[in-house]
Enzyme design. Structure first.
Site, short mmCIF file in Angstrom:
data_model
loop_
_atom_site.label_atom_id
_atom_site.label_comp_id
_atom_site.label_asym_id
_atom_site.label_seq_id
_atom_site.Cartn_x
_atom_site.Cartn_y
_atom_site.Cartn_z
N ASP A 36 -7.05 -2.07 -8.12
CA ASP A 36 -5.80 -1.94 -7.35
C ASP A 36 -6.03 -1.09 -6.10
O ASP A 36 -5.62 -1.46 -4.99
CB ASP A 36 -4.72 -1.32 -8.26
N ILE A 83 5.58 4.97 0.64
CA ILE A 83 5.07 5.69 1.82
C ILE A 83 4.95 4.75 3.01
O ILE A 83 4.31 3.70 2.89
CB ILE A 83 3.66 6.29 1.55
N VAL A 119 0.86 -1.20 0.00
CA VAL A 119 0.00 0.00 0.00
C VAL A 119 0.89 1.24 0.00
O VAL A 119 1.79 1.37 0.84
CB VAL A 119 -0.91 0.05 1.24
N GLU A 140 -0.14 -1.42 -13.68
CA GLU A 140 -0.11 -2.87 -13.48
C GLU A 140 0.06 -3.54 -14.84
O GLU A 140 -0.18 -2.93 -15.88
CB GLU A 140 -1.44 -3.33 -12.87
N GLY A 176 6.28 2.79 -16.31
CA GLY A 176 6.37 1.62 -15.41
C GLY A 176 5.47 1.71 -14.18
O GLY A 176 5.66 0.97 -13.23
N GLY A 189 6.40 2.82 -8.61
CA GLY A 189 7.74 3.02 -9.18
C GLY A 189 8.74 2.10 -8.51
O GLY A 189 8.54 1.64 -7.38
N LYS A 246 -5.94 -2.10 -1.95
CA LYS A 246 -5.16 -1.34 -0.95
C LYS A 246 -6.05 -0.84 0.19
O LYS A 246 -5.65 -0.91 1.35
CB LYS A 246 -4.44 -0.19 -1.65
N GLY A 253 3.19 2.30 -2.07
CA GLY A 253 4.57 2.25 -2.59
C GLY A 253 5.59 2.57 -1.51
O GLY A 253 5.71 1.85 -0.52
N1 HSE Z 1 -0.16 0.18 -10.41
C1 HSE Z 1 0.05 0.60 -9.08
C2 HSE Z 1 -0.22 2.09 -9.01
C3 HSE Z 1 1.45 0.30 -8.68
O1 HSE Z 1 -0.27 2.73 -10.06
O2 HSE Z 1 -0.37 2.64 -7.93
C4 HSE Z 1 1.72 0.48 -7.24
O3 HSE Z 1 0.92 -0.32 -6.44
#
Ligand code: HSE
Length: 416
Positions: A196, A131, A127, A185, A182, A298, A200, A129
């Site tokens: 997504d 953070i 959850v 998903e 990048g 990222g 989370k 990235g």
């Molecule tokens: N695809 C997800 C996003 C990647 O864009 O937040 C990180 O979980």
């Protein structure tokens, strides 16, 4: 020296290998021992990698290696990550993951398995990235009853919406850019349809309230229907469109949980979270609002959170971390989304827009008209002045449709 193994050398996994290599000394001083990346599982070849000699295609090399104490799963997807994780935990190895799909779907079971085998299962990177959010909820805010959590939890959609808002960029072009960078998903549907973000908010809710919240039970809407017109109306209202995941504990003990695009007023801290950044607001009964902000996707930001969990596992090889929630299969813990109270924005099309606006006023009660430059004469938009149960909003929309008024867009107003 503590041996660890990595499963999945994709965007995040290669970032983990990079940080374990470039930050070796920093990590050593935190743990007091060296982390040795002994195996890397991937079906692809990486002959140019400085760690080329560590690659294997055989999961057994990891599962049966008793020296490996911590396994990092950055494969993504449910299978075979689920089977591999279960096997590693059963072997008494701790597992660290960034795999939100797996945690959201099987978290309760995997946490129980970790507990049974005196191992840890940690997933800070799943959850937000880079953070820190799960550890703060589980540790720093533990003295609070969490009243509500609301956040921008998907970097790709926030990037797309930011491009739409600031650069008038069409949706498809912005999605392509996010994929090239990048962020998206493997299947972008998971991002743009809200799945997504749903995974989370389910993980956050499960952790905050100690009960597994299953994504399939959460009402989820994505951003594919958001048009540049809606972005303009949001600006004339004094806000922006954001994809919000939100959960709130009701007095009944049920959870009001939803993922949907919302109008967020410019005065909200979440309104100014742009590009691939995520922002998560936790409303504690002692602290009031606490907001976490940073890069939600990222390679290196996400890998940073994974490596932090690896360090935590290395520091807790004997004593387990206390991170747990119980399973709720067959239990009712979520309120019907149609009972959720909200104000709404509607954009409608009718040959006689003024008469249609009057009809909307009859149907919804108090409404405030919004305007935008260059709108066609057949278009009108408004926000409701009072909160209504979402089910009543759907009925009111149906009434407009049956009077020949097309509802082109309906977006909740976020009370954030
Ligand atoms: N695809 C997800 C996003 C990647 O864009 O937040 C990180 O979980």
């Amino acid at each position: 020296m503590i041996s660890v193994a990595l499963m999945g050398h994709g965007v995040v996994g290669s970032g983990v290998a990079e940080i374990l290599t470039t930050h070796k000394q920093k990590l050593f001083s935190s743990i007091g021992e060296e982390i040795y990346l002994k195996h890397i599982l991937d079906l692809r070849e990486f002959p140019e990698s400085p760690l080329a000699d560590r690659f294997t295609k055989d999961f057994e090399d990891i599962a049966s290696d008793r020296e490996v104490r911590v396994v990092i799963e950055t494969m993504g997807g449910v299978n075979p990550a689920y089977e591999f994780t279960k096997r590693c935990l059963a072997e008494g190895k701790s597992v660290v993951t960034s795999n939100k799909e797996l945690v959201a779907r099987h978290g309760a079971e995997l946490l129980q398995l970790a507990k049974d085998n005196n191992a840890n299962y940690l997933f800070e990177a799943s959850v937000g990235g880079g953070i820190p959010i799960l550890r703060p909820i589980n540790q720093c805010l533990v003295a609070n009853m969490v009243d509500e959590i609301a956040g921008i939890l998907n970097g790709t959609t926030n990037f797309i919406l930011t491009k739409m808002i600031n650069e008038n960029m069409p949706f498809d072009e912005a999605l392509k850019l996010a994929q090239d960078l990048g962020y998206a998903e493997r299947n972008p549907e998971a991002d743009v349809e809200g799945h997504d973000a749903c995974r989370k908010i389910c993980i956050l809710a499960s952790l905050a309230y100690g009960k597994h919240i299953y994504p399939d039970n959460v009402h989820t809407e994505g951003i594919t229907k958001i048009a540049l017109e809606d972005v303009e109306y949001a600006a004339s209202w004094g806000g922006v469109v954001k994809l919000i995941g939100k959960c709130k504990l009701l007095e009944s003990g049920l959870m009001d949980i939803v993922v949907a695009p919302m109008f967020v007023p410019c005065t909200s801290q979440l309104a100014n979270i742009n590009d691939v950044f995520n922002g998560i607001m936790v409303r504690g009964d002692c602290t009031g609002d606490v907001v976490f902000y940073g890069k939600g996707a990222g390679k290196l930001p996400t890998a940073s959170a994974v490596v932090a969990d690896v360090v935590d596992c290395c520091k807790h090889l004997k004593a387990r971390k206390r991170l747990f929630w119980v399973d709720t299969k067959g239990e009712d813990c979520i309120a019907d989304y149609k009972e959720s109270l909200t104000k709404i924005y509607l954009r409608c099309i009718s040959q006689d827009a003024d008469a249609a606006y009057n009809k909307a006023q009859d149907v919804f009660g108090g409404i405030t008209r919004l305007t935008r430059a260059d709108a066609d004469a057949s278009e009108f938009a408004f926000v409701t002045e009072n909160e209504m149960p979402y089910g009543d909003i759907l009925k009111a929309q149906a009434e407009l449709e049956s009077a020949g008024i097309k509802v082109a867009s309906a977006i909740r107003i976020g009370n954030l």
